[in-house]
Design an enzyme around this catalytic site. Structure first.
Site, mmCIF file in Angstrom:
data_model
loop_
_atom_site.group_PDB
_atom_site.id
_atom_site.type_symbol
_atom_site.label_atom_id
_atom_site.label_comp_id
_atom_site.label_asym_id
_atom_site.label_seq_id
_atom_site.Cartn_x
_atom_site.Cartn_y
_atom_site.Cartn_z
ATOM 1 N N HIS A 29 16.482 -6.771 -12.012
ATOM 2 C CA HIS A 29 16.172 -5.971 -13.060
ATOM 3 C C HIS A 29 15.837 -6.680 -14.430
ATOM 4 C CE1 HIS A 29 17.350 -2.911 -10.792
ATOM 5 N NE2 HIS A 29 17.224 -1.821 -11.569
ATOM 6 N N HIS A 78 -20.720 -3.312 3.402
ATOM 7 C CA HIS A 78 -20.217 -2.420 4.184
ATOM 8 C C HIS A 78 -21.111 -1.287 4.475
ATOM 9 C CE1 HIS A 78 -17.134 -4.910 1.990
ATOM 10 N NE2 HIS A 78 -16.390 -4.762 2.934
ATOM 11 N N ILE A 95 -11.254 3.768 12.230
ATOM 12 C CA ILE A 95 -11.393 2.536 12.276
ATOM 13 C C ILE A 95 -11.066 1.884 11.104
ATOM 14 C CG2 ILE A 95 -13.326 0.494 12.439
ATOM 15 C CD1 ILE A 95 -12.836 2.126 15.183
ATOM 16 N N GLY A 107 -12.039 0.054 -4.935
ATOM 17 C CA GLY A 107 -12.071 -1.337 -4.169
ATOM 18 C C GLY A 107 -10.871 -1.673 -3.669
#
Lengths: 666, 666
Positions: free
Chosen positions: A477, A31, A192, A119
């Site tokens: 629950h 990236h 972006i 991440g």
């Protein structure tokens, strides 16, 4: 914007960019967009940060978290350029390769200088809140008017993705509430995301939202060029000491790439040879891949100032220890990670004559037995303090103005709670964080629990109301599959104790495992204290809780609330002349780690008639009961009714266990 | 405030309160505080809502969701008092008992009139966003200038807990972005959560946060008394058509209880006899438990107006069908839940000669084959559209002003995405929602996936990048335990297809299961098309993908990307004279449901040498491979490296499979 003569600042920022561009290009994976756009803010931040590259674990360092972990080449470039030995130029060339120091997302357990594992988006900012909590707590506890022993900032770089994730909202709301003034978040506002412009899904006013949380909010409109503006914003952030600061830094993703900047295309893919050439021209970068000008190294190196910083602090510490020997010794013990001698002796022990309690009550006793002895213990619940029974009675609430206290009210924010605890633990200052909710809501925080396990953060998860036995709250629950789903997480210890001794044993294991998280599954309802349980046996994972003479014909294996049921069934079967063993198996993972002889002594291969009894999913039990065995469990959802009725209707009765056992015995 | 002569409004509100108080008291379990405080806003909301108690599924009804699901007695009281047959006074007396219609949290699959299942906090408001999306989509698609066929509001009552949960922030940010004007959230601002005052953990400015999301925000400062103020706020909310509205209604929890109101003590416990007596006196309520004055019934009954509302709408529908026969027919088909004839024929079929693709690519082909044929299909990705490959190319983006489109950009908001899809499905208008992210991030949305399964919402989860085979992104992004962790969720189909036909078959199963969610685990990397796969065989869960003549000596069982590896190993073993069968098992749950004969035909009991091969946790496989079998899987975290390298290093090689197989064969 071709540049001919560049300032060393500009060269340094471009060096970061091209290390990212070239590493991603070489790996054909990664990236580059974030590093290219965020390099200026990262550069300015790191130039004023205090840390020692030659001692990445120096206690009083400023912490930096890349919450937008996919941009990890930014972090690796910073580590390399500032002088960390953990990331050499060869490591950068080896980006995203097998066993490299530069994996695809930042991993604290691989790369020195990386504080936490990021991440999965949103986790890093929550970890940052945890680091800031740890700092605030230790500062409140140890600092003196004449000795600022604990004094560092936590910087977090987050992107649009982090801000869209709910977990970040949870943690930032809490950080605002707590007024964590030394937390500084840099928001890389590049508009972006992977699907394109953030206009397709994310048009909220992020700054206003952070103001609503009670943060101090700043904006640097030109994050690409305005280094002075970034530096000034950081100064302003530091000047506000009673609120965390969010600095929105507006940038262009992939800055410098003529054709790919400001587009999703540069977010997560190599630029390609042609575009890299154009980007080099555009940014005036004349160096071949992986070559960094000496000027940049010398400008960015933090080796000398880091050594000086640490030396200055070591002097503060030495003075402190001299002046405040008791606190100084305790502080040093914290840093060493050692627990106070004899801590485990404080854990309560029981005999079968002792009144049965719910294991959540035993847990409360353990926490409160440990708390006075182990001051490192800090934590709380996600708004279920008096259901989870997790209050440390020897301490007050951790609140703004009362950071030395140890009871944290996380609010109904399970996911952030887990991630904050990861941060507290990975502050690496000896603190032992625990956190609590109903077991079924482990689902809400699974992303954080997984990261505890992956990043070797020995957080203690105190999960109560561990089966349909909780009753009326019903299937939403009632954990049915939760214990099984937790057992599949690598490096996580899942312990479901059957009584008081097993609960104490579970804490003994949990407290001793600082690199391995432990999840405790605790009952709402009362449990009988067993004859043969002990605190120490839990470390073996399983043991014989009741036995007949000689080789058993049948083994019943239970956990938690079902062990006593197994014992009662065994007793009845014995009156009918059957040889029956009961194995209590509070922890699969620990039992699996025992040697073959121990395992054989508990579950002899020759005894193939085996029945597991656990009020939860049967998945995985066949490994223990084998092809000729059987299982009693629940592979559907539960139901709303009193707990005893639920247990009965779902087959956790003496009759049903007897009937299945008899069927096996033939 | 003792009252002698009460207005029928006040009587009605008190009737709601005392049904809650008395039901909780009788059950000795439940949450009276919210119903007591929120009764006024709920009363006002329901008095102006359009619905038909005698036809709870009438399409054009206003929807009401109690996101603060613990306060379910509020909802049951409203259903009872307005005339639903699903909740009689006996049902209320039976609150929280085995098989009652009034379970401990609202369950749509138990109680007619309950739209969705709530209790886990924050889910309900997200479901509400889903309902509002469904309404907006259908309105945009079917409404005409002269025919408002689709026209209803979605009301959500949420509490502090819902607002603390990150999932609600995700969904509300998206709702603001989308401008869902017919979504009205009532925020019960009572300042109390389980740990006490919200001051301990939650001091943010909620209204400002919602403004930041782009919502229209109102405040009713006296939600206990100011019925006109609540009514006016709802009117103002309706007047703003391009933004969702959040009405903060400040209340006192447990309103009317002299000693327990405004405290955490009344949140989740019965008041007790003495306090109930005082509360009766205080509120001037003279009726014994479970007795409701006739005036209240006649005031609150929605039976007549509901019938009239439905009749009026039926007329609109009839006119619509007459005037717009094609759309009318399609709309009616939607409501019937039937899929267009022959829809399954659109799914692509493959032969072994066809080029191998990643199963995520096959999934893309399926979605785009189905989309033109099945207009009900609507969904999208959490900002990974072009990685998950989930775009419907025949449609545009679902955005403000373009609600008739079917591609939803959820943003990086996995948890809300799942819950929103639950809402879209439980709009019960035939829409089939799908949503997508990387498989590992199923962890982020597990709370919502569990509720899909529990609430019988057949959402399709398109989860790609399903193993370490995804490569460089590393362990934070590599699911290892995820498939196993999903398999333990009851009522969830987990399908991991091995090739093109199996992917088509997975979609065929998923599309046909409207009451059972399906999770597809899809590869990033290319897969070979198998000789013996077919679309229809997937419904059986497992089949013989490659075989020897006669009874096999060994069975290899694989899923997804590992089936081809098994086939190659079998071929080699056969050249060495071994009889080997390969079973492809895309779906455990479906295989488990086959009859004994089919199961025996695939996995004959006599063949005990079995080896499972799956690039994920081995947990649960022992049930299929038995005591004498073996497993190849991954019980640790993955690593960052190219996908092929990861698969090789973790043992997914022909050599390793051969070696394990040979060891079994002896």
């Amino acid at each position: 914007m071709p540049v001919t003569a560049q300032s060393v600042e500009q060269l340094s920022i471009n060096a970061i960019r091209f290390l990212a561009i070239d590493a991603v290009e070489k790996a054909k994976s990664g990236h580059p967009g974030l590093p290219m756009g965020a390099a200026p803010m990262a550069y300015v931040t790191w130039q004023q940060m205090h840390f020692n590259p030659k001692n990445p674990q120096w206690f009083n360092r400023d912490r930096f978290i890349l919450s937008a972990g996919h941009g990890c080449m930014l972090h690796y470039a910073l580590l390399h350029l500032t002088g960390f030995d953990s990331v050499t130029i060869d490591d950068i060339k080896n980006f995203r390769q097998w066993e490299s120091k530069t994996p695809g997302h930042p991993e604290n357990f691989v790369t020195a200088g990386v504080e936490v594992t990021t991440g999965p988006l949103g986790q890093g900012i929550c970890n940052g809140v945890g680091l800031a909590i740890a700092e605030a707590h230790l500062a409140a506890k140890y600092n003196k008017p004449d000795a600022k022993l604990v004094d560092h900032y936590t910087y977090v770089l987050m992107g649009d993705g982090c801000n869209m994730e709910g977990i970040s909202g949870e943690a930032c709301s809490l950080a605002g509430h707590l007024g964590l003034g030394k937390l500084i978040a840099l928001y890389d506002d590049n508009h972006i995301s992977i699907d394109g412009s953030t206009d397709v899904a994310f048009t909220e006013d992020v700054s206003k939202r952070f103001e609503a949380y009670g943060w101090h909010v700043l904006h640097v409109p030109d994050g690409n060029q305005d280094l002075a503006g970034i530096a000034k914003a950081i100064e302003q952030a530091k000047a506000v000491t009673d609120k965390p600061t969010m600095i929105k830094v507006t940038t262009i993703i992939g800055y410098g790439s003529p054709n790919k900047s400001n587009s999703a295309g540069i977010h997560g893919a190599a630029l390609g040879e042609a575009e890299i050439k154009l980007t080099r021209e555009n940014l005036g970068w004349t160096h071949p891949p992986f070559e960094v000008p000496a000027d940049v190294y010398s400008n960015m190196s933090a080796v000398d100032r880091g050594a000086a910083d640490e030396a200055a602090w070591n002097k503060i510490l030495a003075d402190y220890v001299a002046k405040y020997p008791a606190e100084g010794q305790e502080f040093n013990a914290y840093l060493s990670g050692e627990l106070p001698a004899g801590w485990a002796d404080s854990l309560p022990k029981y005999t079968a004559a002792d009144k049965g309690l719910a294991s959540r009550q035993h847990s409360e006793k353990c926490l409160n037995a440990l708390a006075p002895v182990v001051p490192q213990l800090i934590g709380g619940s996600a708004d279920l303090t008096h259901s989870n029974l997790t209050e440390l009675k020897c301490s007050g609430d951790f609140q703004k103005g009362a950071y030395s206290n140890r009871n944290i009210h996380f609010g109904v924010r399970e996911h952030a709670m887990g991630a904050i605890c990861n941060g507290i633990l990975l502050h690496n200052s000896g603190l032992i964080p625990y956190c609590a909710t109903f077991l079924v809501f482990a689902d809400y925080m699974r992303g954080a629990i997984r990261l505890s396990a992956l990043s070797e953060a020995g957080v203690i998860y105190v999960m109560t109301h561990d089966s349909i036995g909780l009753g009326e709250d019903g299937p939403t629950h009632q954990p049915v599959e939760t214990v099984a789903a937790m057992r599949v997480i690598p490096n996580l210890l899942v312990i479901r104790p059957a009584d008081g001794n097993e609960t104490s044993g579970a804490y003994k294991v949990a407290m001793a495992n600082r690199k391995r998280p432990t999840l405790l599954a605790l009952s709402r309802q009362a449990l009988v204290n067993l004859e043969k349980s002990s605190v120490d046996i839990v470390a073996k994972g399983a043991y014989v809780a009741s036995d007949s003479e000689g080789t058993p014909e049948l083994i019943l294996i239970g956990t938690g609330s079902e062990v006593d049921l197994c014992i009662k069934a065994a007793e009845q079967l014995r009156t009918a002349g059957k040889k029956v063993r009961v194995v209590s198996m509070p922890c699969w993972e620990l039992f699996d780690e025992q040697d073959a002889a121990y395992k054989e002594s508990i579950l002899p291969k020759a005894v193939t008639k085996r029945l597991s009894v656990e009020a939860g999913s049967t998945m995985g039990w066949h490994r223990f009961v084998g092809t000729e065995g059987d299982v009693i469990g629940i592979d559907t959802f539960g139901a709303s009714a009193p707990g005893g009725v639920c247990l009965e209707k779902f087959g956790f009765t003496l009759d049903n266990v007897m009937s299945k056992a008899k069927a096996l015995l033939g």
